[in-house]
Design an enzyme around this catalytic site. Structure first.
Site, PDB file in Angstrom:
ATOM      1  N   GLN A   1      -4.377  -1.202   9.962  1.00 39.10           N
ATOM      2  CA  GLN A   1      -4.227  -2.518   9.351  1.00 39.10           C
ATOM      3  C   GLN A   1      -4.784  -3.599  10.286  1.00 39.10           C
ATOM      4  OE1 GLN A   1      -3.081  -3.102   6.168  1.00 39.10           O
ATOM      5  NE2 GLN A   1      -3.662  -5.233   6.512  1.00 39.10           N
TER       6      GLN A   1
ATOM      7  N   ASP B   1     -10.987   3.345   5.122  1.00 43.33           N
ATOM      8  CA  ASP B   1     -11.532   2.006   4.891  1.00 43.33           C
ATOM      9  C   ASP B   1     -13.055   1.978   4.948  1.00 43.33           C
ATOM     10  OD1 ASP B   1      -9.588   0.090   4.226  1.00 43.33           O
ATOM     11  OD2 ASP B   1      -8.769   0.140   6.256  1.00 43.33           O
TER      12      ASP B   1
ATOM     13  N   LYS C   1       0.842  -1.210   0.000  1.00 42.20           N
ATOM     14  CA  LYS C   1       0.000   0.000   0.000  1.00 42.20           C
ATOM     15  C   LYS C   1       0.879   1.263   0.000  1.00 42.20           C
ATOM     16  CE  LYS C   1      -3.735  -2.429   2.359  1.00 42.20           C
ATOM     17  NZ  LYS C   1      -4.367  -2.754   3.656  1.00 42.20           N
TER      18      LYS C   1
END
Ligand code: NDP
Length: 294
Positions: free
Chosen positions: A98, A121, A54
């Site tokens: 994460q 997210d 990422k």
């Protein structure tokens, strides 16, 4: 029915989205760049790989990025304090926590700590609530949004389709169920307590497999010509990466299917970059494109 399934190429399709992000981000190159901060707790090997990828893609696109590493032993309150600091930082536009987090951490409490306008997210209750209501939030969960984008890119109709989603996490299964429902699909959401999973799969014209169980979806449970999206990422003892679907048997039976790797994974990363850009535009008071729920 085709003899061989059309592969839904996430690597190629994601390029369109990545180029769009790079193009739009270049307009901001003179000033404060859109910045993604990834919070990584501990040293989970898979998470290390995902976060590194990422960060690399963000840099390639000309976005600012930073990896905040925190110790495995951190407690929920300390992790929340770190996130609150990022919430206040005017140069941080997108915050990614994460997952999975270590066992002692209250994951849902942590996800709610991320400021809604920096929630890259789309896991904050306000963003998930909007999704439930059919209002496209600024950032939607990356994996399901990436799947919808991929299906759209191949002009695969969703309206009226009978779809089985296997897995009910907030990361994949639940949000993709909502997105497909907004696209007028009829969705059956399956999980580990579902009775006769194969019977449900056989009645489905589309399958979204997101259980994290290699070999869970076998060819004899899939209709000829079905659309099969394999979200699963499983590492076999041999080191090989596979999804949840028996790829070799299905590639001569399904109509369309995603490879693993190279299917849903690249779409997830591209959507993360796209969400970073959109959150930045939103925070700057700029126009934010809506493209997925309509
Ligand atoms: P979770 O472990 O959070 O959820 C798994 C879900 O699958 C649960 O709902 C579970 O049911 C269900 N399940 C497990 N076993 C079975 C079974 N035998 N039959 C039916 N349902 C079952 O996983 P995630 O949603 O986070 O991830 C799923 C997979 O997708 C993983 O392999 C993960 O690595 C991968 N992934 C890939 C991404 C990508 O970009 N390609 C992004 C995110 C995830 P129950 O709720 O009853 O326990």
């Amino acid at each position: 029915m085709a003899d061989t399934a059309v592969l839904l190429d996430g690597k190629e399709t994601s390029k369109v989205l990545l180029e769009k992000v790079a193009r739009e981000a270049s307009q901001f190159a003179q000033g404060d760049l859109p910045k993604l901060v990834a919070v990584l707790v501990g040293h989970d090997p898979a998470s290390e790989v995902y976060v590194a990828r990422k960060m690399k893609v963000a840099a390639q696109l000309g976005l600012a990025s930073e990896l905040l590493r925190l110790p495995d032993s951190i407690e929920t309150a300390q992790l929340q304090a770190e996130i609150q600091y990022l919430n206040q930082d005017p140069h941080t536009h997108a915050i990614l926590v994460q997952l999975p987090l270590p066992k002692q951490i209250d994951t849902l409490a942590v996800l709610q700590t991320v400021a809604v306008e920096k929630d890259v997210d789309g896991f904050h209750p306000e963003n998930l609530g909007k999704l439930l209501m059919g209002i496209e939030p600024v950032a939607m969960p990356c994996t399901p949004a990436g799947i919808i984008y991929l299906l759209d890119a191949y002009k695969i109709p969703m309206a009226g389709k009978r779809v089985a989603v296997v897995g009910r996490s907030i990361i994949v299964g639940k949000p993709i169920t909502l997105m497909l429902t907004h696209r007028n699909a009829t969705v059956t959401l399956c999980h580990s307590k579902t009775r006769d999973l194969d019977g449900i799969l056989r009645e489905s014209e589309m399958i979204i497999a997101a259980a994290g169980q290699p070999g869970l979806i076998q060819a004899d449970a899939v209709q000829p010509g079905a659309v099969v999206v394999d979200v699963g990422i499983n590492r076999l003892p041999s080191g090989r990466l596979v999804g949840d679907v028996d790829f070799e048997a299905l590639k001569v039976k399904a109509g369309y299917m995603t490879p693993v790797p190279g299917g849903v994974g690249p779409m997830t990363i591209a959507m993360l970059m796209y969400n970073t850009l959109r959150l930045y535009q939103y925070q700057q008071g700029l126009k934010v494109e809506r493209l997925l729920l309509v």
